[in-house]
Design a protein around this motif. Structure first.
Motif, short mmCIF file in Angstrom:
data_model
loop_
_atom_site.label_atom_id
_atom_site.label_comp_id
_atom_site.label_asym_id
_atom_site.label_seq_id
_atom_site.Cartn_x
_atom_site.Cartn_y
_atom_site.Cartn_z
N ARG A 92 -31.19 20.67 81.42
CA ARG A 92 -31.43 19.24 81.33
C ARG A 92 -32.02 18.89 79.97
NH1 ARG A 92 -33.78 20.14 86.56
NH2 ARG A 92 -32.22 19.76 88.17
N PHE A 93 -32.88 19.78 79.42
CA PHE A 93 -33.45 19.53 78.10
C PHE A 93 -32.35 19.54 77.05
CE2 PHE A 93 -35.21 21.21 74.11
CZ PHE A 93 -36.08 20.18 73.82
N ARG A 94 -31.42 20.49 77.15
CA ARG A 94 -30.31 20.53 76.20
C ARG A 94 -29.47 19.27 76.30
NH1 ARG A 94 -29.50 26.13 77.93
NH2 ARG A 94 -30.42 27.53 76.39
N GLU A 95 -29.30 18.78 77.53
CA GLU A 95 -28.52 17.57 77.74
C GLU A 95 -29.14 16.40 76.99
OE1 GLU A 95 -25.47 15.13 79.38
OE2 GLU A 95 -25.70 17.30 79.26
N SER A 96 -30.49 16.30 77.04
CA SER A 96 -31.16 15.20 76.36
C SER A 96 -30.97 15.29 74.86
CB SER A 96 -32.66 15.20 76.71
OG SER A 96 -33.31 16.28 76.08
N ARG A 97 -30.75 16.48 74.33
CA ARG A 97 -30.62 16.64 72.89
C ARG A 97 -29.21 16.35 72.40
NH1 ARG A 97 -34.93 19.28 70.31
NH2 ARG A 97 -33.52 19.71 68.60
N ARG A 98 -28.33 15.81 73.24
CA ARG A 98 -27.03 15.34 72.76
C ARG A 98 -27.24 14.23 71.74
NH1 ARG A 98 -22.78 13.59 76.84
NH2 ARG A 98 -24.39 12.10 77.33
N PHE A 99 -28.35 13.53 71.84
CA PHE A 99 -28.71 12.54 70.84
C PHE A 99 -29.41 13.28 69.71
CE2 PHE A 99 -28.78 10.42 74.95
CZ PHE A 99 -27.89 9.38 74.71
N ILE B 168 -43.10 13.16 83.97
CA ILE B 168 -42.66 11.80 83.69
C ILE B 168 -41.17 11.73 84.00
CG2 ILE B 168 -42.30 10.01 81.95
CD1 ILE B 168 -44.65 11.17 80.39
N MET B 169 -40.79 10.83 84.87
CA MET B 169 -39.38 10.63 85.18
C MET B 169 -38.93 9.28 84.62
SD MET B 169 -37.39 10.42 88.87
CE MET B 169 -37.50 12.19 89.18
N VAL B 170 -37.89 9.30 83.81
CA VAL B 170 -37.25 8.07 83.34
C VAL B 170 -36.10 7.78 84.30
CG1 VAL B 170 -36.08 6.90 81.45
CG2 VAL B 170 -37.89 8.57 80.95
N LEU B 171 -36.22 6.67 85.03
CA LEU B 171 -35.28 6.39 86.12
C LEU B 171 -34.38 5.21 85.80
CD1 LEU B 171 -34.50 7.18 89.03
CD2 LEU B 171 -36.19 5.51 89.83
N ALA C 51 -30.94 6.63 80.30
CA ALA C 51 -32.07 7.33 80.92
C ALA C 51 -32.36 8.63 80.16
CB ALA C 51 -31.78 7.62 82.38
N ARG C 52 -31.30 9.38 79.83
CA ARG C 52 -31.49 10.63 79.08
C ARG C 52 -32.05 10.35 77.69
NH1 ARG C 52 -26.38 12.04 81.62
NH2 ARG C 52 -25.30 11.26 79.78
N TYR C 53 -31.55 9.29 77.06
CA TYR C 53 -32.00 8.95 75.71
C TYR C 53 -33.48 8.58 75.69
CZ TYR C 53 -32.50 6.36 71.37
OH TYR C 53 -32.94 5.91 70.16
N GLN C 54 -33.90 7.74 76.64
CA GLN C 54 -35.30 7.33 76.67
C GLN C 54 -36.22 8.51 76.96
OE1 GLN C 54 -35.84 4.37 75.54
NE2 GLN C 54 -33.71 3.68 75.70
N ALA C 55 -35.77 9.42 77.82
CA ALA C 55 -36.55 10.62 78.11
C ALA C 55 -36.70 11.48 76.85
CB ALA C 55 -35.89 11.43 79.23
N ALA C 56 -35.61 11.62 76.10
CA ALA C 56 -35.67 12.39 74.86
C ALA C 56 -36.55 11.70 73.83
CB ALA C 56 -34.25 12.58 74.31
N LEU C 57 -36.48 10.37 73.79
CA LEU C 57 -37.30 9.62 72.84
C LEU C 57 -38.79 9.82 73.14
CD1 LEU C 57 -37.42 7.61 70.51
CD2 LEU C 57 -37.30 5.75 72.18
N ALA D 169 -46.42 23.45 78.62
CA ALA D 169 -45.93 23.59 80.00
C ALA D 169 -46.85 22.92 81.02
CB ALA D 169 -45.74 25.07 80.35
N THR D 170 -47.60 21.89 80.59
CA THR D 170 -48.40 21.12 81.53
C THR D 170 -47.74 19.79 81.88
OG1 THR D 170 -49.67 20.13 79.72
CG2 THR D 170 -50.55 22.14 80.72
N LEU D 171 -46.58 19.53 81.29
CA LEU D 171 -45.86 18.29 81.54
C LEU D 171 -44.36 18.53 81.47
CD1 LEU D 171 -45.97 15.08 81.77
CD2 LEU D 171 -45.75 15.09 79.26
N ARG D 172 -43.61 17.91 82.38
CA ARG D 172 -42.15 17.87 82.29
C ARG D 172 -41.70 16.43 82.15
NH1 ARG D 172 -38.62 20.80 86.73
NH2 ARG D 172 -37.03 19.81 85.43
N ILE D 173 -40.73 16.19 81.30
CA ILE D 173 -40.13 14.87 81.14
C ILE D 173 -38.67 14.99 81.55
CG2 ILE D 173 -39.57 12.99 79.57
CD1 ILE D 173 -41.92 13.84 77.83
N VAL D 174 -38.25 14.24 82.54
CA VAL D 174 -36.88 14.33 83.04
C VAL D 174 -36.27 12.95 83.14
CG1 VAL D 174 -37.39 16.42 84.37
CG2 VAL D 174 -37.59 14.18 85.47
#
Length: 233
Positions: free
Chosen positions: A3-10, A143-146, A193-199, A214-219
């Protein structure tokens, strides 16, 4: 990791160009010195990041199945427990759409979620600052960007027509995702949603540091209005 790699498409350039256009990068670039009051106030998350995502997922499953439990908790007890302090286990950046009631969607009661709502679920300067507060001070572990189906803000950005008032101020934040969606509204909503999470992760040194530790995940996730199901992207 996928999922992290997916966000880095931007590209990193795309992320910072958009942040600069809205002024987000200037705000988010303020790191927190180790000895500052904010750093001293930071607390350890009540749950691990993966556990926070699991609790959100399980709550949404109860919502979809119609077996919600949050409303069974005594309201007066909840108010007494949260009057002096809060300890939400996760934060959600959601669209302001009235059809996406976050606590209900995830079957969570008072004090469990730190919610930011803005049309288009966009990472504006004030939103970034709010989510930094939730993570660094309140100890949210995720943090979930929905995004959600039939999002009006994404639709308006795609149409790019004259709109009243300051509505067009939303468009620069959403445009990078729309430009990569090939004309598909559903694809644009998910890409946004992916873009805002990556931002959030790349424009905020504070959030990036928590993710690295590793104390936070952003998805990123998508909410289906018809079924009520939330799917991680």
């Amino acid at each position: 990791m996928d999922r992290f790699r997916e966000s880095r498409r931007f590209s990193r350039r795309d992320l910072f160009v958009a942040a600069a256009a809205g002024g987000a990068a200037a705000l988010a670039a303020r790191s927190v010195p180790a000895g500052s009051t904010l750093a001293a106030a930071a607390v350890s998350p009540a749950v691990e990041p993966d556990d926070a995502i699991r609790r959100l997922t399980e709550g949404n499953a109860r919502y979809v199945a119609g077996t919600m439990t949050a409303f069974n908790e005594d309201l007066s007890l909840l108010k007494a427990k949260t009057a002096e302090k809060q300890a939400p286990f996760a934060a959600v950046l959601s669209c302001a759409d009235s059809r996406v009631p976050i606590e209900i969607v995830f079957d969570q009661s008072i004090g469990h979620l730190f919610v930011c709502r803005v049309a288009g679920n966009i990472a504006t300067p004030s939103v970034i600052g709010s989510l930094e507060y939730g993570a660094a001070v309140l100890g949210t572990a995720a943090i979930m960007v929905l995004g959600h189906a039939n999002c009006g803000a994404v639709t308006a950005t795609m149409q790019n027509k004259a709109v009243p008032g300051q509505i067009s101020g939303l468009f620069p934040y959403i445009r990078p995702a729309v430009d990569r969606a090939g004309g598909s509204l559903d694809a644009a909503i998910r890409a946004n949603a992916r873009y805002q999470a990556a931002l959030l992760q790349h424009a905020s040194p504070l959030l990036a540091g928590l993710v690295k530790d590793a104390t936070l995940r952003i998805v990123a996730a998508h909410y289906d209005l018809a079924t009520g199901k939330v799917s991680l992207l």
